[in-house]
Design an enzyme around this catalytic site. Structure first.
Site, mmCIF file in Angstrom:
data_model
loop_
_atom_site.group_PDB
_atom_site.id
_atom_site.type_symbol
_atom_site.label_atom_id
_atom_site.label_comp_id
_atom_site.label_asym_id
_atom_site.label_seq_id
_atom_site.Cartn_x
_atom_site.Cartn_y
_atom_site.Cartn_z
ATOM 1 N N GLY D 132 -1.852 4.419 -4.325
ATOM 2 C CA GLY D 132 -2.345 3.932 -3.051
ATOM 3 C C GLY D 132 -1.316 3.045 -2.362
ATOM 4 N N CYS D 133 -1.541 2.794 -1.086
ATOM 5 C CA CYS D 133 -0.557 2.058 -0.292
ATOM 6 C C CYS D 133 -0.515 0.579 -0.687
ATOM 7 C CB CYS D 133 -0.829 2.236 1.193
ATOM 8 S SG CYS D 133 -2.514 1.881 1.724
#
Lengths: 321, 321, 321, 321
Positions: D132-133
């Site tokens: 994920g970011c």
């Protein structure tokens, strides 16, 4: 009869913001706008939004007035007062940080001008030290817990608009750099930490630690902060503490809904929201750094000192959008 | 005694902006906020900046009031008035475009509510068609020339903030798309052109052509326009025309200094600047699309219709920064 | 073997943007980065995004190289070339405006570096005058009509990002001022008008008038322009003219869909859209002012001059969002 | 010979960003772009910046290819793979969160695709779960301390651009709301916390607590985080840990200078800065959420899995301004 007002450092952001507020205040009249560097310039030439609202010319000759606002760079308020003696009966409100930690100066004893803690002392006061912008946002977020002695180690991140850096042209206020950007500055060493702790510890009656990471945001106005802390209190207890603490305060709202910065931009209000997960509480707060964080709070303090309605001249239309 | 007010379509941007203005207006009290789609919802839940300012609940039951503002999608004002008959003595101000081009509707004859041209007719009026936002900005930029019959072929570019598109979520109001972006829309075919020409031609007494290219800007509030035209007049003559035309107008300023959008954001003002090179004149104008371009002007019209001071409740603090 | 490159004025925006492009260009190697004011400074200290990409130290000692880019303030390119003689076989590309209107300078004859009109002359050229940013956007919008002698009186509004004003700190590039703001500057008198007309008139073979109103936008990168003109041509004819004119051009796209600025930001592309109503045509164009409007076009010109593929090193990922 | 690639969910932000990267990648060719909802639409009609770059039409018929990227809403990757069986020898890279915490799925065992910790396992891998970011930004900020077992209780604030919320139109991605605004969301409960802790605890070999407060920022691209923690280590020791840990990493830079978001926007890079006061350390990190936080890291993982140079196709020009 209207009271007379002088603004020292009227050419800066907080000074000009005071003009925007006082131009429509029913109980005062602007007598002079003082600026050494821009003496002789029409204020509406510096701030064209003031055209027709205030067409006064800046002067370097102060006059005798009922109320003086000092909007000078930090440490210059003391110098100015020394060089330009002011009558004892004149109300002096300093927007700088000269008298926040130590209020004694000559005959004067500056009251720390956060109305939500010092309202009684501010009524009738003659010398007021207006709090810093981050200091206002963070204290309002933490005071109800401090009052109960519940503060311990707090981790706060806050983000501020570019007006917080004043009107001087800097690399970090250059549009090309700041647009769409975020950065940290004065990590753990921001000058407001001492100011915040002095007040909070007095309330909390025991040690408080504040780890504060300030960020620069890509907007012009406003401060948003989130403070994280461990606690054994339940969320409902905490919310009740806050609702009780601010029940009589016209400018502080404790919200159960999500708060965001634009709810308060161009107003003198502070909105607070509390969230909790496990034994960790997070308190968010938002203010307009130039209003509740500076000139709006200064007018609020003036209203209290003069025994006027606290919100006189401060029913401001929010920007909202 | 305060006059009673109802806002129809109070849940939209212009409706909510009226609440922000009228909440502090000294001569009126809000009686009801009408919304079919949000009936039962507290207005401050839709617009949290209104918390403590206005905690009324939206209703779909209109009441008898002294003043009604219609803030409906275009073409719905007629329907609403048909389905909800309003007493003849009630002041009706329509912020939509239903009555701008053709003001006759039943017993009512709507006056075009641009105070700078129709002030006398607006005083005491019972039916007012509030102008469009671009229409206001462009007419104010061109009226003094029209009054002298000096308008011919005008080329105007205007840029508008995202609030001009209302509160519905659209691809062109998605932050990811609109941030840092510019685009054109309704090139040469914007719905305000007819409205503008109807007024300008009446003044100009001869044909006027308006080639209008509207742009979407990456800001929330405001309209900035530049209108270019050939003319034999000297710059000084033109400026004098403008100064004379607007001499008594509290909300229009003709500036010799550069104007920019933020001089007027969150105010009811319009600033105009004129430049000339060779035989070509360019007139710049700026307004806040939600205030002088909509709700602010509606309050100005209400003030005129009720014979109150024109600027009552409209001494707004500019955002400035 | 790779060709050697020197950048004069590497510390400015267009100079640093060249570094970003050339650092990954397969046929060149950076030999030196020249700056008088920042000599001795590591370029990645000025532009931290260049960390690891280019860690060269700025120097005030130019070397013998195959290719020189001049990224100096206007009028300083001539001085620099006079004081620092360059071999005849060195390719010199000037990003300033010293040689755009008059290309003769000593032994050199600068070709106007708009590849879409001078591609053949640019192939193998040794001296190239890179066009201005607005000049590129407006010429690309008007050239196909000019080629057919169809241009007459054009009314153009263009809006530019803050990078167009360079890296110096100015009141109009202060974030607090520029954020959410729009303003006009150099109305009808922008320095690019002469440059544009010189090229367009050569094509059009008869007089062309350009009334150009430039605006400052609240974004960092990009130019968007709309040009309005009367014409007897049909929309389809005009579109065909444009499609034909740009059929072989890798960086210009004529779109039937709405164009917007972010379609081209961080690319070397220009997008054009044509709309018509009555006998009035409007042509929109958008470029990145630092790329197709400056450093990207300079690399395109270098590629042509060196007989490399025109798009070498210019397949840039758009920012898109 | 080039490897063939299919993108599942090509119509979303991360899918389209992959197209922007792979269109110029030297070792792959796009075989098909899959989208159920937009099947039959030309991708450049959805993303006009792709005009001429990629004119493929979206399809709902997947083909046999060498490499598949899954860019689907969370939890739909499993469904898609179940309904569309993929050969064992096909490289599958999932950008969703279906396989991050638990990598076993049928014959496949997904490797967590953070190259800075799993580089060896990623080389030759056939199944990769792209992080994920926020998970990428925070792990890169904390990994070197975790590797030494030095992590304890961490307080992190992170701010993300609007692209993090995807392309659906939401109240919190409406330009009018988000412009100039800041707000908190998913306070202490963000879905990436489990993903982060699973990795960090594996390294740290003892408990780690992460108190994470995510904020929405008023920019489109990027993530900036600050993590605060108590430590007995000296600043120099910590910096050395970080320099050593990332010494061979092409996309992570540990900076002694102030970092800011725009240093990494439109790149695959992560910049990290460390500050210390008393016994408290603060680590700042910044990435582009769509690149190092999603599609760029996916290409990096593909390069590793295919045994290509890690930075192939990832030498991206930063936006810088």
């Amino acid at each position: 009869m209207k009271k007379t007002v002088g603004i020292i450092g009227a050419n800066g952001y907080t000074g000009s913001e005071l003009i925007r507020l006082l131009a429509f205040h029913p109980h005062v009249t602007l007598s002079f706008l003082y600026s050494r560097s821009n003496s002789g310039t029409r204020i509406s030439d510096l701030y064209p939004d003031l055209t027709t609202v205030c067409e006064m010319v800046l002067t370097d000759k102060p006059e005798d007035v009922d109320i003086i606002f000092l909007c000078l760079p930090h440490k210059e308020s003391q110098n100015w007062l020394t060089q330009n003696p002011v009558k004892d009966e004149t109300l002096v409100i300093d927007l700088g940080n000269d008298f926040r930690l130590e209020g004694n100066f000559g005959n004067r004893d500056f009251i720390y001008g956060l109305p939500e803690i010092n309202k009684k002392q501010l009524m009738g006061a003659k010398s007021i030290a207006n709090p810093g912008c981050f200091a206002t946002a963070i204290q309002l977020a933490l005071l109800p817990l401090a009052e109960k002695g519940m503060l311990n180690e707090v981790f706060t991140t806050g983000i501020t608009g570019s007006t917080g850096a004043g009107q001087s042209l800097q690399a970090t206020t250059h549009f090309t750099w700041r647009n769409d950007n975020v950065s940290a500055y004065k990590t753990l060493t921001h000058q407001h930490v001492d100011e915040i702790l002095q007040q909070l510890i007095a309330f909390n009656n025991k040690e408080v630690t504040l780890n504060f990471v300030p960020w620069r945001g890509d907007f012009a106005r406003g401060i948003f902060t989130s403070s994280t802390m461990k606690t054994d209190l339940e969320l409902e207890e905490i919310e009740q503490l806050y609702q009780d603490f601010y029940a009589e305060e016209p400018f502080v709202t404790v919200s159960r809904k999500a708060v965001d910065l634009k709810q308060v931009v161009n107003t003198n209000r502070c909105v607070i929201q509390i969230e909790k997960s496990g034994n960790v509480v997070v308190i968010h707060s938002a203010i307009d750094n130039l209003l509740k964080g500076a000139s709006g709070q200064a007018v609020q303090n003036m209203n209290l000192a003069m025994n006027w309605e606290e919100n006189t001249g401060l029913n401001l239309k929010p920007i909202a959008f």
